[in-house]
Write an enzyme that holds these catalytic residues in place. Sequence first.
Site, short mmCIF file in Angstrom:
data_model
loop_
_atom_site.label_atom_id
_atom_site.label_comp_id
_atom_site.label_asym_id
_atom_site.label_seq_id
_atom_site.Cartn_x
_atom_site.Cartn_y
_atom_site.Cartn_z
N ASN A 123 -1.48 12.60 -9.74
CA ASN A 123 -2.03 12.33 -11.08
C ASN A 123 -3.50 11.89 -11.01
O ASN A 123 -4.05 11.42 -12.01
CB ASN A 123 -1.19 11.28 -11.81
CG ASN A 123 -1.24 9.91 -11.12
OD1 ASN A 123 -1.89 9.75 -10.10
ND2 ASN A 123 -0.54 8.93 -11.69
N ASP B 69 -4.27 -1.28 -1.05
CA ASP B 69 -3.20 -1.71 -1.95
C ASP B 69 -1.97 -2.19 -1.20
O ASP B 69 -1.85 -1.98 0.01
CB ASP B 69 -2.83 -0.58 -2.94
CG ASP B 69 -2.86 0.79 -2.29
OD1 ASP B 69 -2.63 0.87 -1.07
OD2 ASP B 69 -3.13 1.78 -2.99
N GLU C 48 -4.04 3.87 -11.69
CA GLU C 48 -3.37 4.96 -12.39
C GLU C 48 -4.25 5.44 -13.56
O GLU C 48 -5.21 4.77 -13.93
CB GLU C 48 -2.00 4.47 -12.91
CG GLU C 48 -1.06 3.99 -11.81
CD GLU C 48 -0.49 5.11 -10.93
OE1 GLU C 48 -1.06 6.21 -10.88
OE2 GLU C 48 0.54 4.85 -10.27
C1 F6R Z 1 -2.26 4.48 -0.60
C2 F6R Z 1 -2.96 4.78 -1.84
C3 F6R Z 1 -2.59 5.95 -2.68
C4 F6R Z 1 -2.29 7.22 -1.86
C5 F6R Z 1 -1.89 8.37 -2.77
C6 F6R Z 1 -1.56 9.62 -1.99
O1 F6R Z 1 -2.79 3.32 0.02
O2 F6R Z 1 -3.84 4.06 -2.19
O3 F6R Z 1 -3.62 6.22 -3.58
O4 F6R Z 1 -3.43 7.57 -1.13
O5 F6R Z 1 -0.78 7.99 -3.54
O6 F6R Z 1 -0.43 9.39 -1.20
P1 F6R Z 1 0.01 10.44 -0.10
O7 F6R Z 1 -1.07 10.47 0.92
O8 F6R Z 1 1.29 9.88 0.45
O9 F6R Z 1 0.18 11.75 -0.80
#
Ligand code: F6R
Length: 238
Positions: A130, A67, A137
């Site tokens: 979440n 992403d 999402e």
């Molecule tokens: C990042 C991504 C997100 C993160 C998720 C957890 O490229 O795709 O899904 O993996 O938001 O983020 P952290 O590791 O910062 O808790």
Amino acid sequence: MEFKVFEDKESLGKALAECLAALVKQKPNAVLGLATGSSPIPTYQALIQIAHEEGISFKEVTTFNLDEYVGLPEDDPESYRTFMRKELFSSLDFMEGAHHFPSEENMKDYDSMIDRKGGIDIQVLGIGTNGHIGFNEPETPFDSKTHVTTLAESTRHDNARFFGGDINAVPKKAVTMGLRTILGAKEIVLIATGKNKAEAIKKLHDGKADPSCPATILSERPEGVTIYLDKEAASLIA
Ligand code: F6R
């Protein structure tokens, strides 16, 4: 789906890095699907160390990131391109042009770009509090491909820590691989560390695919999915 629990995030990172290094040794032109955020940092650090110690080359490796924010310039300190350059790419011998990020311009072609490279050999994932994977999402359709998404308020809140604690500085939109795109990888590894991930991990462990917790789509794949947890993230499934 296999769950592996580690003493701490460093030992988790080392184990996963060994698995990524083994893939690249066995298949020098491997295609890696990569995540940003806090979760993969110990893995990337360990991978750099192993690659340097063992002289593993990444010259033929291709990467596809999950992403990228919409509206941040490529060289913004908080863009995911900058993150990857800093945390991994600049420390290994990747070739120019080896790295791909989804954008509003290429998103309709992103899944085909992956297919044309032969598909993703290993997709690295984190998980949102979440239950999001990539930036899919809650309630994202399970058959989604790469698309623009509106970030959940809770995600912007969680990610404000990267933007000096200011939620207003966190972009509202991102482009993300879809859930179907992610599920197309030959092997999937998901990293979760910390207590704030325990609830989402419990839902994943329950094994029922439920769009309100997007990561549960992984339960549609009995083979080739490994969940790497530290003790805190595993605290509700022990
Ligand atoms: C990042 C991504 C997100 C993160 C998720 C957890 O490229 O795709 O899904 O993996 O938001 O983020 P952290 O590791 O910062 O808790």
